[in-house]
Write an enzyme that holds these catalytic residues in place. Structure first.
Site, PDB file in Angstrom:
ATOM      1  N   PRO A  43       0.845  -1.215   0.000  1.00 49.26           N
ATOM      2  CA  PRO A  43       0.000   0.000   0.000  1.00 49.26           C
ATOM      3  C   PRO A  43       0.868   1.247   0.000  1.00 49.26           C
ATOM      4  O   PRO A  43       0.463   2.297  -0.489  1.00 49.26           O
ATOM      5  CB  PRO A  43      -0.798  -0.113   1.301  1.00 49.26           C
ATOM      6  N   PRO A 230      44.426 -41.782  15.548  1.00 47.39           N
ATOM      7  CA  PRO A 230      43.714 -42.780  16.352  1.00 47.39           C
ATOM      8  C   PRO A 230      42.189 -42.673  16.300  1.00 47.39           C
ATOM      9  O   PRO A 230      41.509 -43.552  16.803  1.00 47.39           O
ATOM     10  CB  PRO A 230      44.219 -42.500  17.760  1.00 47.39           C
ATOM     11  N   ASP A 253      40.886 -49.199   6.070  1.00 43.20           N
ATOM     12  CA  ASP A 253      40.560 -50.415   6.820  1.00 43.20           C
ATOM     13  C   ASP A 253      39.865 -50.090   8.123  1.00 43.20           C
ATOM     14  O   ASP A 253      39.497 -48.949   8.385  1.00 43.20           O
ATOM     15  CB  ASP A 253      41.787 -51.316   6.992  1.00 43.20           C
ATOM     16  N   LYS A 275      40.164 -56.206   7.664  1.00 43.46           N
ATOM     17  CA  LYS A 275      39.903 -57.586   8.047  1.00 43.46           C
ATOM     18  C   LYS A 275      38.458 -57.630   8.567  1.00 43.46           C
ATOM     19  O   LYS A 275      37.754 -56.665   8.531  1.00 43.46           O
ATOM     20  CB  LYS A 275      40.878 -58.000   9.162  1.00 43.46           C
ATOM     21  N   GLY A 306      45.042 -46.397  10.092  1.00 43.91           N
ATOM     22  CA  GLY A 306      44.819 -45.872  11.439  1.00 43.91           C
ATOM     23  C   GLY A 306      46.162 -45.528  12.066  1.00 43.91           C
ATOM     24  O   GLY A 306      47.177 -46.159  11.770  1.00 43.91           O
ATOM     25  N   GLY A 307      46.170 -44.503  12.894  1.00 45.58           N
ATOM     26  CA  GLY A 307      47.408 -44.142  13.606  1.00 45.58           C
ATOM     27  C   GLY A 307      48.493 -43.701  12.661  1.00 45.58           C
ATOM     28  O   GLY A 307      48.269 -42.891  11.766  1.00 45.58           O
ATOM     29  N   ILE A 311      53.982 -47.514  12.215  1.00 45.76           N
ATOM     30  CA  ILE A 311      54.005 -48.173  13.531  1.00 45.76           C
ATOM     31  C   ILE A 311      52.952 -49.276  13.520  1.00 45.76           C
ATOM     32  O   ILE A 311      51.743 -48.995  13.474  1.00 45.76           O
ATOM     33  CB  ILE A 311      53.770 -47.155  14.667  1.00 45.76           C
ATOM     34  N   THR A 336      50.166 -41.795  16.335  1.00 46.56           N
ATOM     35  CA  THR A 336      50.004 -43.213  16.653  1.00 46.56           C
ATOM     36  C   THR A 336      49.142 -43.386  17.900  1.00 46.56           C
ATOM     37  O   THR A 336      49.023 -42.457  18.722  1.00 46.56           O
ATOM     38  CB  THR A 336      51.395 -43.860  16.822  1.00 46.56           C
ATOM     39  N   MET A 388      47.536 -54.033  20.196  1.00 48.09           N
ATOM     40  CA  MET A 388      46.898 -55.323  19.867  1.00 48.09           C
ATOM     41  C   MET A 388      47.014 -56.325  21.014  1.00 48.09           C
ATOM     42  O   MET A 388      47.169 -57.517  20.776  1.00 48.09           O
ATOM     43  CB  MET A 388      47.548 -55.935  18.598  1.00 48.09           C
ATOM     44  N   GLY A 417      40.558 -44.939  22.095  1.00 40.25           N
ATOM     45  CA  GLY A 417      41.114 -43.662  22.540  1.00 40.25           C
ATOM     46  C   GLY A 417      40.867 -42.523  21.566  1.00 40.25           C
ATOM     47  O   GLY A 417      40.837 -42.732  20.360  1.00 40.25           O
TER      48      GLY A 417
END
Ligand code: SAH
Length: 465
Positions: A43, A230, A253, A275, A306-307, A311, A336, A388, A417
């Site tokens: 308006p 990790p 993996d 695995k 991983g890590g 190592i 690691t 491990m 961790g």
């Protein structure tokens, strides 16, 4: 996802803005800058809008100012609707009418009523960055925009424009999509980009053409052996992230966390070579051969571990076969598990008052037993870290005590961790195996032995979850 992000082509499309104040003016400006033909209905239409429209009049299908209340007939021939009045009832009426005609409608400052939201934007046309919080926190979107605004060079648009202008040349030169991609990645981060960002377009274009002439089609790819750390994605290195985002194929993996994997290039091919998860487990030799084959096809292959890959990661074996075949590779270290878990559990691996050395040991059982040199693990000033080792935990404790390590030596087991599922169990060599038997422990786990474990009580800082 509550809203689908989308960029609309509104050039020469009629767009309706209901509202005649400053908020409406901002939307009108945006629409006009994207080439839309606006119809403004209210308006009372303020002088600034009138001036803006007068200054942007063009052609036969020109902008319209209708000084009257909104009526559904105003939606005729419209492809997008924006309700920008300060009257909720009017906005609601506009939204209802638009929806009955299957038109998308944005209601300014009221995402609930409409079904389209206007993001906060950074405009480096043709590069456009849009932020939205789904209408929940517009201020947050604005703050994010301000942060990124500073990061994106002003000349980015020029660079994109140059790339657009030269696309056909690059397409003509390289038949394979990977070759085109590598070329663009190089060009968009190197001298050409520098020149374009600095505004020297002619020079940038000459350089680009020179590089195009000098670049041969890629015959062999490259393998990046990268440590994914990790679990916590914030623990990746910059280099890891960069290579993760440019690889064409990712071999990963079980140990690589989903959060880390999510940072790889979205349209890369992913091959799980772990695995356990499926019965078709690949042997190490098959993985080595796969890396070689993919690289020979000219692909950039990310072998994400991983890590740290060197190592207990069999990284050495994988790059040995690459080296035998003359395939280029790079290795990127990762944090690691020992470092990651120790930090996130508040257990320093060395400490002047407790441990002067640290030893990383594989706790993997071979035929149910260990062939480790336990005599070397008896020094109370040495921290032991077993990877491990969950399956062999009771043997580890037993052997250490049998060979003469104090049964009161503290021991910690860290589950997953650095992740939201991190859990820490503490005991002594004498009682730990029993303690753990009663717990539902999830792999992967790391074992730390030594008086440094006592510091956990005081130094524990990480709250998972
Ligand atoms: N290359 C890896 C180790 C591979 S061996 C690294 O540098 O960390 C696999 C073992 O690593 C697991 O059995 C476990 O002992 C340990 N590990 C890996 N990630 C872990 C994590 N997030 N928490 C606890 N242990 C972990």
């Amino acid at each position: 996802m509550d809203f689908l992000p989308l960029f609309l082509q509104v050039k020469n499309q009629r767009c309706l803005v209901v509202g005649g104040g400053d908020v409406a003016l901002r939307k009108i400006r945006l629409l006009v800058s994207a080439g839309a033909i606006v119809r403004v209905v209210a308006p009372c239409i303020n002088q600034d809008i009138q001036d803006f429209i007068a200054g942007n009049a063009f052609g036969s299908r020109s902008h319209q100012l209708l000084t009257k209340p909104f009526a559904p007939a105003d939606l005729k021939d419209v492809s997008l609707v924006i309700a920008a009045t300060d009257k909720k009832a009017v906005n609601q009426q506009v939204a209802d009418s638009a929806r009955t005609q299957n038109l998308f409608v944005n209601v300014v400052d009221d995402a609930e009523i409409g079904n389209a939201i206007m993001p906060a934007i950074i405009d480096r046309s043709p590069v456009m960055v849009a932020f939205s919080t789904g209408g929940k926190a517009p201020v947050l979107a604005r703050l994010l925009r301000e942060k990124l605004e500073a990061l994106l060079p002003q000349g980015l648009g020029r660079l994109a424009q140059l790339a657009g202008d030269c696309r056909h040349l690059v397409k003509a030169k390289f038949s394979k999509i990977n070759d085109r991609r590598y070329f663009w990645e190089k060009v968009l981060q190197g001298d050409v980009a520098e020149q374009a960002l600095a505004g020297n377009i002619k020079q940038a274009k000459n350089l680009l053409i020179q590089q195009l002439n000098e670049t041969a089609e890629q015959k062999t790819g490259e393998v990046y052996l990268v440590g994914g750390g990790p679990g916590d994605p914030d623990l990746l290195t910059f280099k890891a992230l960069r290579l993760m985002q440019q690889a064409d194929v990712v071999l990963h993996d079980r140990l690589v966390s989903d959060d880390v994997l999510a940072l790889c290039r979205r349209d890369a091919d992913y091959i799980y070579v772990g695995k356990k998860r499926n019965s078709h487990t690949r042997t190490q030799e098959e993985i080595n051969a796969l890396l070689v084959n993919l690289a020979k096809q000219g692909k950039r292959v990310l072998r994400l571990k991983g890590g740290d890959p060197f190592i207990f990661g069999r990284g050495g074996e994988e790059i040995e076969s690459l080296s035998d075949e003359g395939i280029p590779f790079q290795v990127v270290p990762g944090i690691t598990a020992a470092s990651g878990c120790a930090s996130y559990a508040g257990i320093p691996l060395t400490h002047r008052d407790h441990a002067q050395s640290v030893r990383f040991i594989t706790g993997h059982l071979k035929n149910g037993s260990y062939a480790l040199n336990w005599q070397e693990m008896l020094d109370p000033g040495q921290t032991l870290v077993f990877y491990m080792g969950l399956m062999g935990l009771s043997q580890i404790c037993q052997k250490l005590v049998e060979h003469g390590r104090d049964p009161h030596t503290p021991i910690a087991l860290i589950q997953k961790g650095t992740t939201p599922e991190q859990r820490i169990f503490i005991g002594t060599l004498a009682n730990f195996a029993k303690t753990i038997e009663q717990e539902q422990v999830k792999a992967p786990t790391l074992i730390i032995v030594g008086t440094v474990v006592n510091l956990h009580k005081k130094l524990n800082w990480f709250v998972p979850g």
